[in-house]
Design a protein around this motif. Structure first.
Motif, PDB file in Angstrom:
ATOM      1  N   LEU A   1       9.135   0.951  -0.038  1.00 37.30           N
ATOM      2  CA  LEU A   1       9.582   0.243  -1.213  1.00 37.30           C
ATOM      3  C   LEU A   1       9.192  -1.297  -1.076  1.00 37.30           C
ATOM      4  O   LEU A   1       9.682  -1.927  -0.184  1.00 37.30           O
TER       5      LEU A   1
ATOM      6  N   MET B   1       8.685   7.065   2.696  1.00 36.41           N
ATOM      7  CA  MET B   1       8.354   6.101   1.456  1.00 36.41           C
ATOM      8  C   MET B   1       8.594   4.646   1.960  1.00 36.41           C
ATOM      9  O   MET B   1       9.776   4.552   2.503  1.00 36.41           O
TER      10      MET B   1
ATOM     11  N   ARG C   1       6.048   1.597  -5.008  1.00 33.86           N
ATOM     12  CA  ARG C   1       6.472   2.703  -3.925  1.00 33.86           C
ATOM     13  C   ARG C   1       5.233   3.379  -3.478  1.00 33.86           C
ATOM     14  O   ARG C   1       4.262   3.466  -4.027  1.00 33.86           O
TER      15      ARG C   1
ATOM     16  N   THR D   1       4.187   6.515  -1.182  1.00 40.06           N
ATOM     17  CA  THR D   1       4.751   7.968  -0.538  1.00 40.06           C
ATOM     18  C   THR D   1       3.854   8.277   0.480  1.00 40.06           C
ATOM     19  O   THR D   1       2.492   8.636   0.082  1.00 40.06           O
TER      20      THR D   1
END
Length: 184
Positions: A65, A63, A98, A100
């Motif tokens: 951010l 992930m 985010r 992913t």
């Protein structure tokens, strides 16, 4: 190294550095902030690198951010990611975005490995083109100046050694990136 060959060494190094940069943008199942390097965000009418308008961190292995410095940039960043060829849908909570990264399928890994090999081949072609340019300029030098044939032959050998050095660096980089991609 002969100073007449320094420019060709620099060009070969740039080709190699460019290859490494391209490899950085290939995602291999793990989150890597470099996949965002080429993304530009509309910042008050100016295309700006994503890294210049937000903080990018890796809180988890798969992930990324993205924290914009200005809250109103969330929408612009999201739009830029969606229009890029990243292939990942961003999720945002109004403050942060985010990304992913899904687990790569075996088929996708193989495609990426092929892509890596292709980029490696392109880098080798670039290095060989630089070698050709160097040898052409050495031939011109032998015709026009008072440089001896032996000296030209020695310079050509040095150019070949440079070429071999960079070709092996490219091969090693391709091998490492391929291994990284195929490792589950």
């Amino acid at each position: 190294m002969d100073e007449r060959l320094q420019q060709y060494d620099n060009k070969m190094q740039k080709s190699f550095d460019n290859l490494l940069e391209e490899f950085g943008s290939i995602r291999a199942g793990r989150a890597n902030p470099h996949v965002l390097d080429k993304i530009r965000v509309d910042y008050y009418g100016t295309p700006t690198a994503l890294q210049q308008v937000a903080n990018i961190s890796v809180p988890e292995p798969r992930m990324l951010l993205i924290q914009p410095w200005e809250p109103n940039m969330v929408r612009e960043i999201e739009k830029a990611i969606l229009t890029s060829d990243l292939g990942i849908n961003p999720t945002n909570d109004g403050k942060v975005i985010r990304l992913t990264f899904p687990e790569l399928t075996e088929e996708r890994r193989k495609d990426l490995a092929k892509d890596v090999k292709k980029k490696g081949e392109n880098a080798k072609v670039a290095v060989r083109n630089i070698r050709r340019d160097a040898n052409d300029s050495l031939k011109k030098m032998s015709k026009s100046s008072d440089v001896s044939e032996d000296e030209i032959k020695q310079l050509e050998d040095e150019v070949q050694k440079l070429t071999d050095k960079y070709i092996s660096k490219v091969d090693k980089a391709v091998e490492e990136k391929t291994k990284e991609i195929l490792t589950v």
